[in-house]
Design a protein around this motif. Structure first.
Motif, mmCIF file in Angstrom:
data_model
loop_
_atom_site.group_PDB
_atom_site.id
_atom_site.type_symbol
_atom_site.label_atom_id
_atom_site.label_comp_id
_atom_site.label_asym_id
_atom_site.label_seq_id
_atom_site.Cartn_x
_atom_site.Cartn_y
_atom_site.Cartn_z
ATOM 1 N N PRO A 40 -51.262 13.349 15.146
ATOM 2 C CA PRO A 40 -52.019 14.120 16.269
ATOM 3 C C PRO A 40 -51.526 13.630 17.714
ATOM 4 C CG PRO A 40 -53.297 12.688 14.710
ATOM 5 C CD PRO A 40 -51.751 12.163 14.398
ATOM 6 N N SER A 45 -53.823 17.653 23.215
ATOM 7 C CA SER A 45 -55.006 18.108 22.586
ATOM 8 C C SER A 45 -56.267 18.244 23.751
ATOM 9 C CB SER A 45 -55.849 17.559 21.359
ATOM 10 O OG SER A 45 -54.918 17.196 20.319
ATOM 11 N N GLN A 51 -56.553 21.152 19.023
ATOM 12 C CA GLN A 51 -56.323 19.988 18.019
ATOM 13 C C GLN A 51 -54.580 20.166 17.748
ATOM 14 O OE1 GLN A 51 -58.422 19.609 14.295
ATOM 15 N NE2 GLN A 51 -57.695 18.098 13.852
ATOM 16 N N ASN A 254 -57.983 26.143 16.569
ATOM 17 C CA ASN A 254 -57.515 24.915 15.979
ATOM 18 C C ASN A 254 -57.216 24.983 14.604
ATOM 19 O OD1 ASN A 254 -58.424 23.556 18.345
ATOM 20 N ND2 ASN A 254 -60.543 23.444 17.472
ATOM 21 N N PRO A 255 -56.119 24.180 13.971
ATOM 22 C CA PRO A 255 -55.287 23.323 14.813
ATOM 23 C C PRO A 255 -54.362 23.911 15.442
ATOM 24 C CG PRO A 255 -55.016 23.105 12.430
ATOM 25 C CD PRO A 255 -56.042 24.066 12.632
#
Length: 261
Positions: A40, A45, A51, A254-255
């Motif tokens: 991540p 983000s 995301q 997203n993502p």
């Protein structure tokens, strides 16, 4: 070692053999490439409203995504009886080709424009026993010479012109789908000769066709302003958007995924 054995990652050929052009009796040349982290990216983000995840391809054995393609290209070269591999390179390809050739017991020749190669990658290639041939000219001159040598001698060309390279590189798309549970809505990639983005597209399409993903992502690409052949070749298409510093526009679902080296 403890009594409970841990199953090691077998390399991407064994992991995805049913989706690769490698026969069951082929001697697999691997350094344990693949299975790179998808992490991540909270700052990106927040900035983009998406995301965002980063696929860290620098975690491959020689530090780049080229290892994915090279394991398949060198495995196929060995299967076809090649005595050596050859490439034109100013960086990552030379390091990867040399390492996998050494693993296979093959000779490796690297053609480079005289004085124009990244020293860190040059060191990797030389450590693994590659023979460096400096050419008076640019990268295209080196590649043309490598193509001619491969056409006339028992030598395998392992630049991305070799379709086996893209077969290996498509496996990164498989891993992203498996990590997220589906393909991302958007996958952003830097582009040079567009081999890697083509490989990702191949992988996403194959997983969608097999029912392992419900969609394929949009694939915006970016290139350095002074090295953008796609933009120069399509000046009126509207497909190239110059980007400058500052806050990016929010476009997003997203993502999203992005690949790093």
């Amino acid at each position: 070692m403890s009594g409970s054995s841990r199953v090691a990652w077998p390399g991407l050929i064994e992991q995805y053999r049913d989706l690769l052009p490698v026969t069951d009796d082929a001697r697999v040349i691997t350094l344990g490439e693949g299975a790179t982290p998808l992490i991540p990216a909270p700052v990106l983000s927040e900035r983009t409203g998406c995301q965002v995840y980063l696929k860290v391809e620098g975690a491959n054995p020689t530090g780049s995504f080229k290892d994915r393609g090279m394991t398949v290209a060198v495995t196929m070269a060995v299967a076809h009886g090649a005595q050596a591999v050859i490439c034109a390179s100013t960086g990552n390809t030379s390091a990867s080709a040399a390492a996998y050739a050494a693993r296979a017991g093959l000779a490796c020749a690297v053609l480079v424009p005289r004085g124009k190669i990244a020293l860190g990658k040059l060191a990797q290639a030389l450590i693994h026993g590659a023979r460096l041939l400096q050419v008076d000219g640019n990268f295209d001159d080196c590649l043309e010479m490598a193509r001619k040598l491969a056409a006339n001698y028992p030598v395998a060309l392992v630049n991305s012109l070799n379709p086996d390279r893209l077969q290996g590189q498509k496996t990164a798309a498989f891993e992203i789908v498996e990590a997220l549970g589906d393909a991302p809505d958007v996958h952003c990639l830097p582009v040079g000769n567009a081999g890697n983005i083509s490989a990702y597209w191949m992988g996403y399409r194959e997983y969608a066709k097999a029912g392992r993903a419900t969609r394929t992502p949009r694939r915006p690409s970016c290139a350095a302003s002074r090295c953008s052949p796609r933009r120069r070749s399509r000046p009126r298409s509207g497909s190239a958007i110059p980007l400058r510093g500052g806050s990016p526009r929010r476009r997003g679902t997203n993502p999203a995924a992005s690949s790093t080296r």
